[in-house]
Design a protein around this motif. Structure first.
Motif, PDB file in Angstrom:
ATOM      1  N   ARG A 199       0.828  -1.215   0.000  1.00  0.00           N
ATOM      2  CA  ARG A 199       0.000   0.000   0.000  1.00  0.00           C
ATOM      3  C   ARG A 199       0.859   1.259   0.000  1.00  0.00           C
ATOM      4  NH1 ARG A 199      -5.426  -1.029   3.677  1.00  0.00           N
ATOM      5  NH2 ARG A 199      -6.016  -3.022   2.732  1.00  0.00           N
ATOM      6  N   VAL A 200       1.956   1.236   0.779  1.00  0.00           N
ATOM      7  CA  VAL A 200       2.850   2.396   0.778  1.00  0.00           C
ATOM      8  C   VAL A 200       3.427   2.612  -0.616  1.00  0.00           C
ATOM      9  CG1 VAL A 200       5.053   3.263   1.655  1.00  0.00           C
ATOM     10  CG2 VAL A 200       3.407   2.243   3.234  1.00  0.00           C
ATOM     11  N   LYS A 201       3.852   1.515  -1.257  1.00  0.00           N
ATOM     12  CA  LYS A 201       4.377   1.621  -2.629  1.00  0.00           C
ATOM     13  C   LYS A 201       3.344   2.266  -3.553  1.00  0.00           C
ATOM     14  CE  LYS A 201       3.993  -1.990  -5.196  1.00  0.00           C
ATOM     15  NZ  LYS A 201       3.183  -1.601  -6.367  1.00  0.00           N
ATOM     16  N   ASN A 202       2.112   1.786  -3.494  1.00  0.00           N
ATOM     17  CA  ASN A 202       1.065   2.332  -4.367  1.00  0.00           C
ATOM     18  C   ASN A 202       0.805   3.805  -4.087  1.00  0.00           C
ATOM     19  OD1 ASN A 202       0.766  -0.154  -5.581  1.00  0.00           O
ATOM     20  ND2 ASN A 202      -1.017  -0.751  -4.369  1.00  0.00           N
ATOM     21  N   ASN A 203       0.764   4.141  -2.796  1.00  0.00           N
ATOM     22  CA  ASN A 203       0.511   5.546  -2.443  1.00  0.00           C
ATOM     23  C   ASN A 203       1.649   6.447  -2.908  1.00  0.00           C
ATOM     24  OD1 ASN A 203      -1.927   4.939  -1.230  1.00  0.00           O
ATOM     25  ND2 ASN A 203      -1.052   4.716   0.814  1.00  0.00           N
ATOM     26  N   LEU A 204       2.893   5.972  -2.740  1.00  0.00           N
ATOM     27  CA  LEU A 204       4.032   6.770  -3.195  1.00  0.00           C
ATOM     28  C   LEU A 204       4.022   6.928  -4.710  1.00  0.00           C
ATOM     29  CD1 LEU A 204       6.854   5.354  -0.879  1.00  0.00           C
ATOM     30  CD2 LEU A 204       5.824   7.637  -0.781  1.00  0.00           C
ATOM     31  N   VAL A 250       1.377   7.039  -6.566  1.00  0.00           N
ATOM     32  CA  VAL A 250       0.337   8.027  -6.872  1.00  0.00           C
ATOM     33  C   VAL A 250       0.861   9.446  -6.627  1.00  0.00           C
ATOM     34  CG1 VAL A 250      -1.911   8.923  -6.139  1.00  0.00           C
ATOM     35  CG2 VAL A 250      -1.586   6.464  -6.438  1.00  0.00           C
ATOM     36  N   ILE A 251       1.534   9.624  -5.465  1.00  0.00           N
ATOM     37  CA  ILE A 251       2.079  10.956  -5.149  1.00  0.00           C
ATOM     38  C   ILE A 251       3.122  11.367  -6.180  1.00  0.00           C
ATOM     39  CG2 ILE A 251       3.424  12.268  -3.454  1.00  0.00           C
ATOM     40  CD1 ILE A 251       2.128  10.488  -1.293  1.00  0.00           C
ATOM     41  N   SER A 252       3.997  10.435  -6.557  1.00  0.00           N
ATOM     42  CA  SER A 252       5.017  10.742  -7.562  1.00  0.00           C
ATOM     43  C   SER A 252       4.377  11.123  -8.889  1.00  0.00           C
ATOM     44  CB  SER A 252       5.938   9.527  -7.742  1.00  0.00           C
ATOM     45  OG  SER A 252       6.897   9.770  -8.736  1.00  0.00           O
ATOM     46  N   SER A 253       3.337  10.387  -9.268  1.00  0.00           N
ATOM     47  CA  SER A 253       2.650  10.688 -10.533  1.00  0.00           C
ATOM     48  C   SER A 253       2.004  12.068 -10.489  1.00  0.00           C
ATOM     49  CB  SER A 253       1.592   9.620 -10.818  1.00  0.00           C
ATOM     50  OG  SER A 253       2.192   8.347 -10.966  1.00  0.00           O
ATOM     51  N   LEU A 254       1.408  12.411  -9.350  1.00  0.00           N
ATOM     52  CA  LEU A 254       0.776  13.728  -9.219  1.00  0.00           C
ATOM     53  C   LEU A 254       1.818  14.847  -9.315  1.00  0.00           C
ATOM     54  CD1 LEU A 254      -1.781  13.024  -6.329  1.00  0.00           C
ATOM     55  CD2 LEU A 254      -2.299  13.437  -8.749  1.00  0.00           C
ATOM     56  N   MET A 255       2.986  14.611  -8.692  1.00  0.00           N
ATOM     57  CA  MET A 255       4.032  15.634  -8.746  1.00  0.00           C
ATOM     58  C   MET A 255       4.596  15.763 -10.153  1.00  0.00           C
ATOM     59  SD  MET A 255       6.012  15.284  -5.115  1.00  0.00           S
ATOM     60  CE  MET A 255       6.653  16.946  -5.262  1.00  0.00           C
ATOM     61  N   LEU A 256       4.726  14.639 -10.853  1.00  0.00           N
ATOM     62  CA  LEU A 256       5.201  14.714 -12.239  1.00  0.00           C
ATOM     63  C   LEU A 256       4.192  15.451 -13.119  1.00  0.00           C
ATOM     64  CD1 LEU A 256       6.718  11.133 -12.731  1.00  0.00           C
ATOM     65  CD2 LEU A 256       7.958  13.310 -12.729  1.00  0.00           C
ATOM     66  N   LEU A 257       2.930  15.176 -12.862  1.00  0.00           N
ATOM     67  CA  LEU A 257       1.881  15.873 -13.630  1.00  0.00           C
ATOM     68  C   LEU A 257       1.949  17.380 -13.379  1.00  0.00           C
ATOM     69  CD1 LEU A 257      -0.605  15.643 -15.475  1.00  0.00           C
ATOM     70  CD2 LEU A 257      -1.988  15.323 -13.412  1.00  0.00           C
ATOM     71  N   SER A 294       9.343   4.500  -3.442  1.00  0.00           N
ATOM     72  CA  SER A 294       8.374   3.516  -3.923  1.00  0.00           C
ATOM     73  C   SER A 294       9.069   2.232  -4.357  1.00  0.00           C
ATOM     74  CB  SER A 294       7.567   4.107  -5.085  1.00  0.00           C
ATOM     75  OG  SER A 294       6.703   3.139  -5.646  1.00  0.00           O
ATOM     76  N   THR A 295      10.206   2.387  -5.022  1.00  0.00           N
ATOM     77  CA  THR A 295      10.979   1.213  -5.440  1.00  0.00           C
ATOM     78  C   THR A 295      11.456   0.423  -4.226  1.00  0.00           C
ATOM     79  OG1 THR A 295      11.713   2.320  -7.454  1.00  0.00           O
ATOM     80  CG2 THR A 295      13.017   0.441  -6.696  1.00  0.00           C
ATOM     81  N   ALA A 296      11.877   1.119  -3.172  1.00  0.00           N
ATOM     82  CA  ALA A 296      12.328   0.438  -1.951  1.00  0.00           C
ATOM     83  C   ALA A 296      11.214  -0.409  -1.369  1.00  0.00           C
ATOM     84  CB  ALA A 296      12.809   1.468  -0.931  1.00  0.00           C
ATOM     85  N   HIS A 297      10.017   0.121  -1.287  1.00  0.00           N
ATOM     86  CA  HIS A 297       8.896  -0.640  -0.733  1.00  0.00           C
ATOM     87  C   HIS A 297       8.464  -1.763  -1.685  1.00  0.00           C
ATOM     88  CE1 HIS A 297       7.993   1.502   2.991  1.00  0.00           C
ATOM     89  NE2 HIS A 297       8.413   2.602   2.362  1.00  0.00           N
ATOM     90  N   ARG A 298       8.640  -1.551  -2.969  1.00  0.00           N
ATOM     91  CA  ARG A 298       8.345  -2.646  -3.905  1.00  0.00           C
ATOM     92  C   ARG A 298       9.295  -3.813  -3.673  1.00  0.00           C
ATOM     93  NH1 ARG A 298       9.603  -0.707  -9.275  1.00  0.00           N
ATOM     94  NH2 ARG A 298      11.595  -1.793  -9.094  1.00  0.00           N
ATOM     95  N   MET A 299      10.575  -3.517  -3.429  1.00  0.00           N
ATOM     96  CA  MET A 299      11.546  -4.570  -3.156  1.00  0.00           C
ATOM     97  C   MET A 299      11.218  -5.301  -1.854  1.00  0.00           C
ATOM     98  SD  MET A 299      13.899  -5.094  -5.385  1.00  0.00           S
ATOM     99  CE  MET A 299      15.172  -5.856  -4.379  1.00  0.00           C
ATOM    100  N   LEU A 300      10.864  -4.540  -0.808  1.00  0.00           N
ATOM    101  CA  LEU A 300      10.514  -5.170   0.465  1.00  0.00           C
ATOM    102  C   LEU A 300       9.274  -6.041   0.320  1.00  0.00           C
ATOM    103  CD1 LEU A 300      11.102  -2.228   2.974  1.00  0.00           C
ATOM    104  CD2 LEU A 300      12.576  -4.196   2.550  1.00  0.00           C
TER     105      LEU A 300
END
Length: 366
Positions: free
Chosen positions: A176-181, A183-190, A215-221
């Motif tokens: 969930r943290v990965k997904n939320n991050l 989303v936040i990254s996508s919003l900032m890029l937008l 987000s990548t760190a949490h994806r790995m975990l």
């Protein structure tokens, strides 16, 4: 004890009757059988043996000791005893025997042949002991051990179930943290794309990239089987793969030499920020005007824990353009302090070299 030989082995003045009186008074159950008679019958037993078995002498004499056996007597032990007696050898063993009233007792016996002067077996003498309490204790200890093993197995199963639930929960949290991050990254890029070029847009882009690294760190975990630790080599490879995805490999490349270190999951986020910041800073500032070059990332075990080195062969810190709004170096120094590490910036001639020593103690030690 009529019939015992009175050979020269008896001390002077000591008769068979003296030995018989001593044996009769002994608290140790004793019995004598005569193999020269048919079926090797009992020819003598002392009072302790009568008390142990519940039989009277008239019921024992002339009969084989198998009258003490019953349905639960171990046939394998009986066979060993028969073979030993047939060969005239001593025998030691324990048998489940039956008293006259039908109750059982464990009989620990030693049987020895008595020979005459010619070496022929004329009697078998057996001293016996009631081993019932010993066997009862063994059974009690075995039952207690079985109960303890069952309890340990049940508690282990409970702990394993709790660990599996905790693992599933932590995986879900990382997911969930990965997904939320993301989303936040996508919003900032937008937002960055809709912001005019300049410092504000660059800052938004940089923050989106940093959040992407987290987000990548949490994806790995999330993908690791052990939620408490992660492999730093695989972790770094995944981070660098994301960074290198948009690079022109003919112009710039990233090389890694990283030991396989099992690190605490708590170190994943700060290390992701650290590696991302150092690598992206080198890629952005070390190679101006389409200059060719490489960025090398190395992580090794050392006496203090782990030594992380990020080096480029670019223009070097002195020649890099000033960036008053830059936050990268400050962020790196802050993360290194969080990891209780030491940081060294130096001229690599050409390029820049950043060496970081991070202590690994206790759960974080490889």
């Amino acid at each position: 004890m009529t019939g015992f030989p009175t050979g020269p082995s008896l001390p002077t003045g000591v008769t068979v009757e003296v030995f018989a009186a001593a044996f009769e008074a002994s608290p140790t159950p004793m019995v004598v059988t005569d193999p020269r008679r048919g079926d090797n019958p009992v020819v003598w037993a002392n009072g302790a043996f009568l008390a142990l078995t519940g039989y009277g002498r008239e019921e024992l004499y002339g009969h084989n000791c198998r009258m003490l056996q019953g349905p639960l007597t171990d046939e394998a032990v009986l066979q060993r005893m028969r073979v030993a007696l047939a060969a005239g050898r001593p025998f030691e063993g324990e048998l489940l025997n039956y008293r006259k009233d039908g109750t059982t007792f464990w009989n620990g016996m030693t049987i020895n042949p008595v020979r005459d002067e010619a070496g022929e077996v004329v009697f078998f003498f057996s001293a016996q002991a009631d081993m019932t309490d010993k066997h009862r204790l063994e059974v009690a200890m075995r039952d207690a051990n079985d109960a303890l093993e069952r309890e340990v197995a049940e508690r282990t199963a409970d702990l394993r179930s709790a660990l599996e639930q905790k693992t599933a929960l932590l995986h879900e949290v990382d997911h969930r943290v990965k997904n939320n991050l993301q989303v936040i990254s996508s919003l900032m890029l937008l937002k960055a794309r809709r912001t005019p070029e300049g410092d504000a847009r660059d800052a938004l882009q940089a923050m989106a990239d940093r959040i992407g690294a987290l987000s990548t760190a949490h994806r790995m975990l999330y993908s690791e089987g052990d939620v408490s630790r992660f492999d730093f080599r695989e972790f770094t490879a995944d981070l660098i793969a994301d960074l290198a995805a948009g690079l022109d490999e003919e112009r710039t490349r990233i090389e890694t030499e990283v030991d396989s270190l099992a690190l605490s999951a708590a170190m994943a986020a700060p290390l992701a920020l650290l590696i991302h910041e150092l690598a992206t800073n080198a890629l952005r500032h070390a190679f101006p005007e389409a200059r060719r070059g490489r960025v090398a990332i190395e992580a090794r075990r050392c006496a203090a824990g782990m030594r992380l080195v990020v080096e480029d062969d670019g223009v070097g810190m002195a020649s890099a353009p000033d960036n008053p709004a830059g936050f990268g170096r400050t962020l790196v120094e802050m993360v290194v302090r969080q990891l209780r590490g030491n940081l060294e910036w130096s001229d690599a001639g050409p390029g820049t070299r950043i060496a970081i020593t991070i202590p690994l103690t206790g759960a974080d030690a490889p």
